[in-house]
Design a protein around this motif. Structure first.
Motif, mmCIF file in Angstrom:
data_model
loop_
_atom_site.group_PDB
_atom_site.id
_atom_site.type_symbol
_atom_site.label_atom_id
_atom_site.label_comp_id
_atom_site.label_asym_id
_atom_site.label_seq_id
_atom_site.Cartn_x
_atom_site.Cartn_y
_atom_site.Cartn_z
ATOM 1 N N VAL A 144 -15.718 1.046 37.004
ATOM 2 C CA VAL A 144 -16.997 1.524 36.486
ATOM 3 C C VAL A 144 -18.152 0.790 37.173
ATOM 4 N N VAL A 194 -21.158 2.341 39.319
ATOM 5 C CA VAL A 194 -22.560 2.167 38.916
ATOM 6 C C VAL A 194 -23.394 1.610 40.071
ATOM 7 N N HIS A 248 -18.650 6.298 31.378
ATOM 8 C CA HIS A 248 -19.263 4.967 31.374
ATOM 9 C C HIS A 248 -20.181 4.779 32.578
ATOM 10 N N MET A 301 -23.297 6.911 32.111
ATOM 11 C CA MET A 301 -24.204 6.378 31.096
ATOM 12 C C MET A 301 -24.905 5.118 31.627
ATOM 13 N N ALA A 302 -24.143 4.259 32.293
ATOM 14 C CA ALA A 302 -24.709 3.009 32.802
ATOM 15 C C ALA A 302 -25.602 3.253 34.013
ATOM 16 N N GLY A 303 -25.325 4.333 34.742
ATOM 17 C CA GLY A 303 -26.073 4.596 35.963
ATOM 18 C C GLY A 303 -27.267 5.510 35.756
ATOM 19 N N GLY A 304 -27.479 5.926 34.524
ATOM 20 C CA GLY A 304 -28.621 6.789 34.268
ATOM 21 C C GLY A 304 -28.463 8.168 34.875
ATOM 22 N N ARG A 360 -18.307 10.627 21.749
ATOM 23 C CA ARG A 360 -18.733 9.777 22.867
ATOM 24 C C ARG A 360 -19.470 10.597 23.921
ATOM 25 N N GLU A 396 -23.021 11.304 22.740
ATOM 26 C CA GLU A 396 -23.915 10.163 22.979
ATOM 27 C C GLU A 396 -24.576 10.283 24.352
ATOM 28 N N VAL A 420 -27.458 12.944 25.234
ATOM 29 C CA VAL A 420 -28.851 12.656 24.892
ATOM 30 C C VAL A 420 -29.698 12.444 26.150
ATOM 31 N N PHE A 421 -29.051 11.927 27.197
ATOM 32 C CA PHE A 421 -29.797 11.562 28.405
ATOM 33 C C PHE A 421 -29.726 12.634 29.494
ATOM 34 N N PHE A 422 -29.117 13.758 29.191
ATOM 35 C CA PHE A 422 -28.996 14.802 30.209
ATOM 36 C C PHE A 422 -30.360 15.448 30.477
ATOM 37 N N ARG A 478 -35.511 7.542 24.046
ATOM 38 C CA ARG A 478 -35.021 8.832 24.541
ATOM 39 C C ARG A 478 -34.453 9.694 23.406
ATOM 40 N N LEU A 499 -33.574 1.427 32.771
ATOM 41 C CA LEU A 499 -32.175 1.151 32.418
ATOM 42 C C LEU A 499 -31.554 0.016 33.244
ATOM 43 N N ARG A 555 -24.876 -2.364 30.052
ATOM 44 C CA ARG A 555 -25.742 -1.183 29.995
ATOM 45 C C ARG A 555 -25.203 -0.172 28.985
#
Lengths: 341, 341, 341, 341
Positions: A143, A147, A179, A182-185, A332, A335, A338-340, B24, B61, B283
């Motif tokens: 992961v 990232v 993961h 999510m961690a990489g935005g 999961r 969660e 939300v950032f899409f 967000r 982030l 993160r």
């Protein structure tokens, strides 16, 4: 006691840390002796061994790969394979076996245990898709590598107003994509567990281009569109006359370009996700797995594998690992959604 | 709803990831509005705010630190502090507050909640010593930075046949030292929870010099010898006339040199452990903490903090965080001791 | 003076460092004013600008990409392009222009200079193939990213007794492959300058398998076999029905597998080589390039580009950059050949 | 021919890369034999050797430190030292010697050459302060490690509105501070070559606090104030009763706190700057140095050392290295000053 150790399946950062912990505690605290089997089940199958003592495990903690080698050899698929292994273990004077590997390797371990071999398993899968343990080692390293790549893709994507697609490992489970994305935005994450709607993906891409940022899409190699979308066309030839159409990442790039009129490029991380030095998390987890495995052998508790539950290392039935794949649950993925866009 | 957010105490990789997730989801999914308070409790105390919207959290982030700033201002130690805060929250039109911080920050949050303020807490401590949660974000980053340093120290120690001491954070709890030392292949790990015996440390050092490797000692800043050992002498002057005696790391180096006759050097990692981009683990954890915190606000469940249990993010009483310090249990230290010497 | 700045062509770590240095010295020391043109030559062509002052360049030194955006727009290929640019520069009140880019961008800069526009160039190419300068920024970062990947590939290759091929950038010049291969301990390095003999490559692969290590092959994307070898076959279909045949890396893998009977896998590094934070070397080089460029403008010396010679930053004729490609000389490749096999 | 190799002085990333290149080309291309001497000049002085063949250098390219060990033993300071070395070289059947080291090591090499020993030198200093070569290996690695630390310090400094001081290596020359400071976006860089004015430093600190960023000061360990400023006071005791006053970094922090009223903290990077895996630049440079050194031996050209000039590796007189220290020229420091404050 004389204990055999082997590592099977795809390699994974942390394998050496397990081996080291097993040997350091086994020799230093319990006074056992060890023998290494080469290349997973090929070793006991063909009776090929290497010396495995304190000296052999010095300096290997931070090293990726496995000093014992690995292979996908499956004795269950070989006529008389299990018997041969039992014979070779006996011949090598092995009292107990520690098998480090994924579903397949642990499946063989279970079969051997059912036939009377004293086995302890250590679960290993870079994909984190084994049911009996919270995490497997190697996953955190994979992961982090992904990232780091995604962090780099952001700036180049922005500079060129391009969509960049990062294809990561995960044929059946989308943990690395989830993961890392999510961690990489990431603006979209696509996983095998949920067939994607290409129209929605393109809508996210378009909306991202409204900002001064550019879309980054993280896609697991096993992700696929909902049925009927993105019918495969014969690959176009590039300037060199090569057919350029590859995995899902490249298909996606082509489709996005066609539908949005924006440039899209794909990076396939491939083998760099599984090589090299493990993260601290994976080194600690692998070390603790190794300690627990040798403790189990010492306690005479066989037919078990070690597992992480919360912050504890526990023992679980060998069968549990192979019961069913641990896939990404709906909650999961939501969660991340939300950032899409 | 209009929701205030603040970050208090020492900074920690992942703070920005929490803020981003809160905003967000709060804006995008629930339609709330946000206001940022500057520098921990100083912000609501003095009524100093910054705008906090989708635009403000773009691109943060992967960034260390906190866009809201931080401080150690403690309103409980200021006459009328709590009242002032309540007044300023009301004036800013704030319906609920999300307080991200450690023991002190959450202690204030608890007091405010007891007095009727709608507060949700997000636990933060780079030292990982909060009781109610398996891990806190920032810890994994700090450990990885320490391990990278330790990896580097190995080769230089070996080349010069020197002992190298790496002093890491941890005034009251040895978690960073334990994990970094285990992952870094340290020969001795010294933590505040267990006063060390300098004779035994020197014995490990000596025995390590028998191999072709060199001793690496990882010591938490709060570690100390058992009573009576290593009585502090007035610092000697160096070539520039400076007194060279510093923290426990340097004391240890001097003592080891005196007792073993071997060279010993100390590296104090200091602030680089808490700065810079967070690891993937941190993160993801920080993002999930943020999502759960805004969910709690949306659910109208106040007086709680978010916490990690296994792979789940749950809610716990705000009081739990501040009940008692989570120190390294004996069993975890014994795991590490297998590799000493 | 009012000075325009633009960045053209593929992005490259260090572009922002150049922009920052230009503006910091231009405003702070010389008192000039700046205007940023968007997306390479598209900006002056369409008259699209962004503000460019001290505030705009704060914090961008470590950031990859370019805050000005980039494109491959070439005004020389557009009817009346050069005239339009001259008109728009005049309209924007621009007295001088700093153009940061590769061969194409500097070619346009040269043409503009020949027509009376006051231009200074800053050479940029991640491939390091510009003749007039010892090194260009971005190259060192790309090489380090490739080496990190190669370091990781070693352990996974060894564990599986596989050949691993790493395809890096370099369509016409093999600098990245040469440096990354030499630094990464590659067993074979293939560059565009020297058509390779597949029989010899396979011989190296075979001999490497005699050791306990595994072969790593670094190949520039523009490398190719000597004529007649490796005739392209129509791509085979994989399990998903996708055609799997891609660039030279994948062709090579297939060919090696066929000829040696050993497994071979390819990783294509792609865009991660050009994104993300620059190395220290590139940040220093880019900063010094920027300082020299604004000095040239201030000195009224136009039609020049900045260049590295030894440890000095000098000025060279804009024409020099575009004269001929700097390819890998035979001697440098022979150095690397010592380590083949 | 039978060739001896030794590494002397402080260790430095890239030493192993030199050794590997020497042996790989010496054995593989020229058919020479090698013997390693242990711990710099201690080896030939005491006749202590280790085997040095192709096997011994496998896998060491990416490893920091030196497989031969090092020491600061100086035979010129030992009665009859040079004679003893000549005797032991003869006894070991050594026809020629490759000495890898800094000023001291190369000074001994020169003396031996003057007395008829066939020696070739390879310059090594992490401080980059040898006159005869553009760069020495190890320097780029040290600078990158420092920059990574400085990148981390920025965010923590900003979050706490603190000044952060990063003390790097450089007793007599400020190269590491200059490059790391320039690449890290330092607000002030202090080097031994130019005594600093503490009032001016504080002015820079104050002005930086006017922005939303925080001051980062990079200071070489050998930097010092102009005479009369910052008179040393007896160190204050901290909470544990330890005297806290250390090197120039800590002195600076105390002084800045006193004069500006702002918090200041120091990080001393120490030994992590010289350990661990070398950067690509250093691996390539060290490898090319090794190749040129063995070529010189093969050509029978002794009394020389290898050196980098632009992009070429050349041979220079052994005396040149030790003539005078290469310090930071005024012009290079002025480049950096543009960014102060």
């Amino acid at each position: 006691m004389r204990i055999g150790v082997l590592t099977g399946g795809g390699d994974c950062p942390g394998l050496n840390a397990v081996i080291r912990a097993v040997v350091r505690k086994g020799v230093g605290v319990y006074g056992h002796e060890f023998v290494g089997f080469c290349d997973g089940w090929r070793g006991p199958l063909e009776g090929e061994t290497v010396p495995l003592d304190i000296q052999a495990v010095r300096g290997i903690l931070p090293r990726g790969g496995t000093i014992l080698g690995s292979s996908r050899t499956n004795p269950l698929k070989i006529e008389g394979g299990v018997e041969k292994i039992k014979g070779n273990l006996a011949e090598a004077g092995v009292d107990a076996l520690i098998a480090i590997g994924g579903e397949d390797t642990l499946g063989v371990a279970k079969r051997l245990f059912d036939q009377g071999v004293k086995v302890v398993g250590v679960p290993k899968t870079i994909d984190n898709d084994l049911n009996a343990t919270d995490y497997t080692f190697g996953f955190d390293t994979a992961v982090n590598i992904a990232v780091e790549a995604i962090d780099r893709l952001h700036t180049t994507a922005e500079s060129h107003h391009r969509a960049l697609i990062c294809e990561v490992m995960g044929r059946h489970a989308g943990w690395i994509a989830l993961h890392a994305g999510m961690a990489g935005g990431a603006n979209v994450i696509l996983i095998p567990e949920k067939p994607f709607d290409i129209d929605r993906v393109c809508a996210y891409v378009e909306s991202r281009f409204q900002t001064r940022y550019a879309p980054i899409i993280v896609v697991a190699e096993g992700a696929h569109p909902i049925e009927g979308q993105m019918t495969l066309q014969a690959g176009e030839l590039d300037a060199f006359g090569h057919v350029r159409l590859g995995g899902i990442g490249e298909m996606l790039a082509k489709e996005i370009e066609k539908r949005t009129g924006k440039e899209a490029r794909t990076t396939v991380l491939g083998h760099i996700q599984r090589g090299g030095t493990p993260t601290a998390f994976d080194r600690v987890l692998a070390t603790r797995f190794g300690l627990q495995a040798i403790d189990a052998v010492h306690d005479g508790e066989f037919g078990v594998m070690v597992a992480l539950r919360g912050t504890d290392i526990v023992r679980a039935g060998l069968g549990e690992a192979t019961k069913e794949l641990k896939t990404v649950p709906v909650g999961r993925y939501e969660e991340a959604e939300v950032f899409f866009g």
